[in-house]
Design a protein around this motif. Structure first.
Motif, PDB file in Angstrom:
ATOM      1  N   PRO A   1      97.942  15.832  94.179  1.00  0.00           N
ATOM      2  CA  PRO A   1      98.725  16.827  94.919  1.00  0.00           C
ATOM      3  C   PRO A   1      97.900  18.052  95.320  1.00  0.00           C
ATOM      4  O   PRO A   1      98.287  18.790  96.223  1.00  0.00           O
ATOM      5  CB  PRO A   1      99.835  17.199  93.937  1.00  0.00           C
ATOM      6  N   ASP A   2      96.758  18.253  94.643  1.00  0.00           N
ATOM      7  CA  ASP A   2      95.864  19.364  94.958  1.00  0.00           C
ATOM      8  C   ASP A   2      94.460  18.802  95.179  1.00  0.00           C
ATOM      9  O   ASP A   2      93.629  18.799  94.264  1.00  0.00           O
ATOM     10  CB  ASP A   2      95.861  20.376  93.813  1.00  0.00           C
ATOM     11  N   PRO A   3      94.187  18.294  96.377  1.00  0.00           N
ATOM     12  CA  PRO A   3      92.900  17.635  96.618  1.00  0.00           C
ATOM     13  C   PRO A   3      91.702  18.563  96.482  1.00  0.00           C
ATOM     14  O   PRO A   3      90.634  18.128  96.054  1.00  0.00           O
ATOM     15  CB  PRO A   3      93.028  17.081  98.034  1.00  0.00           C
ATOM     16  N   TYR A   4      91.865  19.821  96.818  1.00  0.00           N
ATOM     17  CA  TYR A   4      90.736  20.748  96.695  1.00  0.00           C
ATOM     18  C   TYR A   4      90.290  20.864  95.238  1.00  0.00           C
ATOM     19  O   TYR A   4      89.094  20.785  94.939  1.00  0.00           O
ATOM     20  CB  TYR A   4      91.096  22.130  97.241  1.00  0.00           C
ATOM     21  N   SER A   5      91.243  21.036  94.338  1.00  0.00           N
ATOM     22  CA  SER A   5      90.894  21.134  92.919  1.00  0.00           C
ATOM     23  C   SER A   5      90.270  19.830  92.420  1.00  0.00           C
ATOM     24  O   SER A   5      89.320  19.847  91.627  1.00  0.00           O
ATOM     25  CB  SER A   5      92.134  21.472  92.087  1.00  0.00           C
ATOM     26  N   ALA A   6      90.790  18.702  92.891  1.00  0.00           N
ATOM     27  CA  ALA A   6      90.239  17.406  92.494  1.00  0.00           C
ATOM     28  C   ALA A   6      88.798  17.265  92.973  1.00  0.00           C
ATOM     29  O   ALA A   6      87.921  16.792  92.237  1.00  0.00           O
ATOM     30  CB  ALA A   6      91.099  16.277  93.060  1.00  0.00           C
ATOM     31  N   ILE A   7      88.543  17.684  94.205  1.00  0.00           N
ATOM     32  CA  ILE A   7      87.179  17.634  94.753  1.00  0.00           C
ATOM     33  C   ILE A   7      86.250  18.517  93.935  1.00  0.00           C
ATOM     34  O   ILE A   7      85.140  18.110  93.580  1.00  0.00           O
ATOM     35  CB  ILE A   7      87.182  18.075  96.228  1.00  0.00           C
ATOM     36  N   ARG A   8      86.696  19.721  93.620  1.00  0.00           N
ATOM     37  CA  ARG A   8      85.837  20.653  92.892  1.00  0.00           C
ATOM     38  C   ARG A   8      85.529  20.137  91.486  1.00  0.00           C
ATOM     39  O   ARG A   8      84.402  20.317  90.996  1.00  0.00           O
ATOM     40  CB  ARG A   8      86.498  22.030  92.819  1.00  0.00           C
ATOM     41  N   ARG A   9      86.478  19.472  90.848  1.00  0.00           N
ATOM     42  CA  ARG A   9      86.203  18.909  89.523  1.00  0.00           C
ATOM     43  C   ARG A   9      85.122  17.821  89.623  1.00  0.00           C
ATOM     44  O   ARG A   9      84.208  17.762  88.782  1.00  0.00           O
ATOM     45  CB  ARG A   9      87.483  18.339  88.908  1.00  0.00           C
ATOM     46  N   LEU A  10      85.222  16.979  90.627  1.00  0.00           N
ATOM     47  CA  LEU A  10      84.214  15.942  90.833  1.00  0.00           C
ATOM     48  C   LEU A  10      82.855  16.560  91.156  1.00  0.00           C
ATOM     49  O   LEU A  10      81.813  16.106  90.657  1.00  0.00           O
ATOM     50  CB  LEU A  10      84.650  15.010  91.969  1.00  0.00           C
ATOM     51  N   GLN A  11      82.855  17.582  91.981  1.00  0.00           N
ATOM     52  CA  GLN A  11      81.596  18.237  92.342  1.00  0.00           C
ATOM     53  C   GLN A  11      80.931  18.890  91.137  1.00  0.00           C
ATOM     54  O   GLN A  11      79.703  18.878  91.019  1.00  0.00           O
ATOM     55  CB  GLN A  11      81.835  19.273  93.449  1.00  0.00           C
ATOM     56  N   ARG A  12      81.727  19.439  90.249  1.00  0.00           N
ATOM     57  CA  ARG A  12      81.146  20.040  89.044  1.00  0.00           C
ATOM     58  C   ARG A  12      80.475  18.981  88.169  1.00  0.00           C
ATOM     59  O   ARG A  12      79.409  19.227  87.582  1.00  0.00           O
ATOM     60  CB  ARG A  12      82.223  20.806  88.268  1.00  0.00           C
ATOM     61  N   LEU A  13      81.076  17.810  88.073  1.00  0.00           N
ATOM     62  CA  LEU A  13      80.457  16.724  87.322  1.00  0.00           C
ATOM     63  C   LEU A  13      79.152  16.276  87.978  1.00  0.00           C
ATOM     64  O   LEU A  13      78.156  16.010  87.293  1.00  0.00           O
ATOM     65  CB  LEU A  13      81.424  15.540  87.219  1.00  0.00           C
ATOM     66  N   LEU A  14      79.155  16.210  89.293  1.00  0.00           N
ATOM     67  CA  LEU A  14      77.943  15.843  90.029  1.00  0.00           C
ATOM     68  C   LEU A  14      76.853  16.892  89.853  1.00  0.00           C
ATOM     69  O   LEU A  14      75.680  16.557  89.648  1.00  0.00           O
ATOM     70  CB  LEU A  14      78.272  15.660  91.519  1.00  0.00           C
ATOM     71  N   ASP A  15      77.242  18.154  89.916  1.00  0.00           N
ATOM     72  CA  ASP A  15      76.272  19.246  89.743  1.00  0.00           C
ATOM     73  C   ASP A  15      75.671  19.217  88.336  1.00  0.00           C
ATOM     74  O   ASP A  15      74.467  19.421  88.160  1.00  0.00           O
ATOM     75  CB  ASP A  15      76.940  20.600  89.990  1.00  0.00           C
ATOM     76  N   ALA A  16      76.515  18.966  87.341  1.00  0.00           N
ATOM     77  CA  ALA A  16      76.035  18.920  85.965  1.00  0.00           C
ATOM     78  C   ALA A  16      75.039  17.794  85.770  1.00  0.00           C
ATOM     79  O   ALA A  16      74.016  17.954  85.067  1.00  0.00           O
ATOM     80  CB  ALA A  16      77.208  18.755  85.009  1.00  0.00           C
ATOM     81  N   ALA A  17      75.296  16.650  86.393  1.00  0.00           N
ATOM     82  CA  ALA A  17      74.379  15.517  86.279  1.00  0.00           C
ATOM     83  C   ALA A  17      73.042  15.835  86.945  1.00  0.00           C
ATOM     84  O   ALA A  17      71.978  15.483  86.439  1.00  0.00           O
ATOM     85  CB  ALA A  17      75.002  14.280  86.899  1.00  0.00           C
ATOM     86  N   GLN A  18      73.112  16.518  88.089  1.00  0.00           N
ATOM     87  CA  GLN A  18      71.888  16.879  88.799  1.00  0.00           C
ATOM     88  C   GLN A  18      71.053  17.861  87.975  1.00  0.00           C
ATOM     89  O   GLN A  18      69.820  17.734  87.884  1.00  0.00           O
ATOM     90  CB  GLN A  18      72.240  17.486  90.165  1.00  0.00           C
ATOM     91  N   ILE A  19      71.720  18.825  87.342  1.00  0.00           N
ATOM     92  CA  ILE A  19      71.010  19.785  86.492  1.00  0.00           C
ATOM     93  C   ILE A  19      70.374  19.051  85.315  1.00  0.00           C
ATOM     94  O   ILE A  19      69.229  19.325  84.926  1.00  0.00           O
ATOM     95  CB  ILE A  19      71.986  20.869  85.995  1.00  0.00           C
ATOM     96  N   GLY A  20      71.105  18.082  84.760  1.00  0.00           N
ATOM     97  CA  GLY A  20      70.570  17.318  83.648  1.00  0.00           C
ATOM     98  C   GLY A  20      69.350  16.507  84.036  1.00  0.00           C
ATOM     99  O   GLY A  20      68.378  16.407  83.263  1.00  0.00           O
ATOM    100  N   ARG A  21      69.369  15.938  85.257  1.00  0.00           N
ATOM    101  CA  ARG A  21      68.214  15.175  85.724  1.00  0.00           C
ATOM    102  C   ARG A  21      66.993  16.078  85.864  1.00  0.00           C
ATOM    103  O   ARG A  21      65.866  15.702  85.518  1.00  0.00           O
ATOM    104  CB  ARG A  21      68.524  14.512  87.054  1.00  0.00           C
ATOM    105  N   LYS A  22      67.209  17.273  86.427  1.00  0.00           N
ATOM    106  CA  LYS A  22      66.090  18.199  86.620  1.00  0.00           C
ATOM    107  C   LYS A  22      65.534  18.647  85.274  1.00  0.00           C
ATOM    108  O   LYS A  22      64.308  18.791  85.112  1.00  0.00           O
ATOM    109  CB  LYS A  22      66.545  19.411  87.434  1.00  0.00           C
ATOM    110  N   ALA A  23      66.422  18.880  84.320  1.00  0.00           N
ATOM    111  CA  ALA A  23      65.963  19.327  82.994  1.00  0.00           C
ATOM    112  C   ALA A  23      65.165  18.250  82.281  1.00  0.00           C
ATOM    113  O   ALA A  23      64.243  18.527  81.526  1.00  0.00           O
ATOM    114  CB  ALA A  23      67.171  19.731  82.150  1.00  0.00           C
ATOM    115  N   GLY A  24      65.542  16.982  82.563  1.00  0.00           N
ATOM    116  CA  GLY A  24      64.842  15.895  81.891  1.00  0.00           C
ATOM    117  C   GLY A  24      63.615  15.418  82.628  1.00  0.00           C
ATOM    118  O   GLY A  24      62.886  14.549  82.126  1.00  0.00           O
ATOM    119  N   ALA A  25      63.387  15.965  83.825  1.00  0.00           N
ATOM    120  CA  ALA A  25      62.232  15.519  84.620  1.00  0.00           C
ATOM    121  C   ALA A  25      60.916  16.032  84.039  1.00  0.00           C
ATOM    122  O   ALA A  25      60.873  17.070  83.402  1.00  0.00           O
ATOM    123  CB  ALA A  25      62.393  16.009  86.043  1.00  0.00           C
TER     124      ALA A  25
END
Length: 224
Positions: A200-224
């Motif tokens: 019912p709130d697609p913007y919030s759903a998108i932002r939650r997914l984006q935060r998970l994606l951002d966290a994974a990207q930060i984790g990849r950079k930290a482990g590089a």
């Protein structure tokens, strides 16, 4: 035949995170598209399976107006002629649709040409064709297709992504609950349908997914 082309705006595989496929969104196509643009989603695909062509064209024009001037690229599912007709940025083609090379030849104005792949052989063959990106899936079982392709699972999806020099987009049954596992298996870009369209709130759903994606990207950079 043209040689394989790199992803638009990139010298190699593109990393953009979230790709949204619009299919029967709970709050309507326009409001869901507006949420995607507001959240900066890179790709927004209009997918209205079995709808009359005139209805798809009418909605595509509405979404073109919503995405115009933004960083969100409008993609039309299956129909390169319609995509060109409404001024979309590109088209997404399945294995049984018009050949990507033919769509490229007939519609040079389409800057994005996506292609679905469902196994290692199709992904390898795509390298010769040179789409802007390949969809890799289904990762999990999904009701979005009447006759779904065999599920790949996390390990096979990760193998296909790792083996491809193209931009890849994991797709099929991906949502907030399993996205961390999809990313841990090697995906860098993911497409979702129900994870946003059924909310019912697609913007919030998108932002939650984006935060998970951002966290994974930060984790990849930290482990590089």
């Amino acid at each position: 035949m043209k040689p394989p082309q790199p992803a638009l705006g990139s010298s190699g595989p593109e990393r953009f995170g979230l790709y949204l496929v619009l299919t029967d969104p709970l709050i309507g196509y326009e409001r869901c598209a507006e949420a995607a643009v507001k959240a900066g989603v890179r790709y927004l695909q209009l997918r209205m399976k079995n709808a009359p062509r005139r209805d798809v064209a009418a909605m595509a024009r509405v979404l073109r107006a919503i995405t115009a001037g933004s960083s969100t690229r409008l993609i039309v599912n299956d129909d390169a002629d319609l995509a060109a007709e409404v001024g979309a940025d590109g088209v997404h083609l399945g294995q049984d649709d018009e050949a990507l090379e033919e769509a490229r030849r007939r519609h040079p104005g389409l800057s994005v040409l996506g292609l679905s792949t469902h196994n290692e052989a199709q992904a390898a063959a795509a390298r010769v064709i040179g789409p802007s990106y390949i969809g890799v899936g289904p990762v999990f079982a999904t009701p979005s297709k009447a006759r779904p392709d065999p599920v790949l699972g996390l390990a096979r999806m990760g193998h296909i992504v790792a083996a491809s020099s193209l931009t890849t987009v994991a797709i099929g049954g991906i949502d907030e609950s399993n996205l961390p596992d999809v990313l841990a298996a090697g995906a860098v870009n993911v497409a979702v349908i129900r994870a946003v369209c059924a909310q019912p709130d697609p913007y919030s759903a998108i932002r939650r997914l984006q935060r998970l994606l951002d966290a994974a990207q930060i984790g990849r950079k930290a482990g590089a």
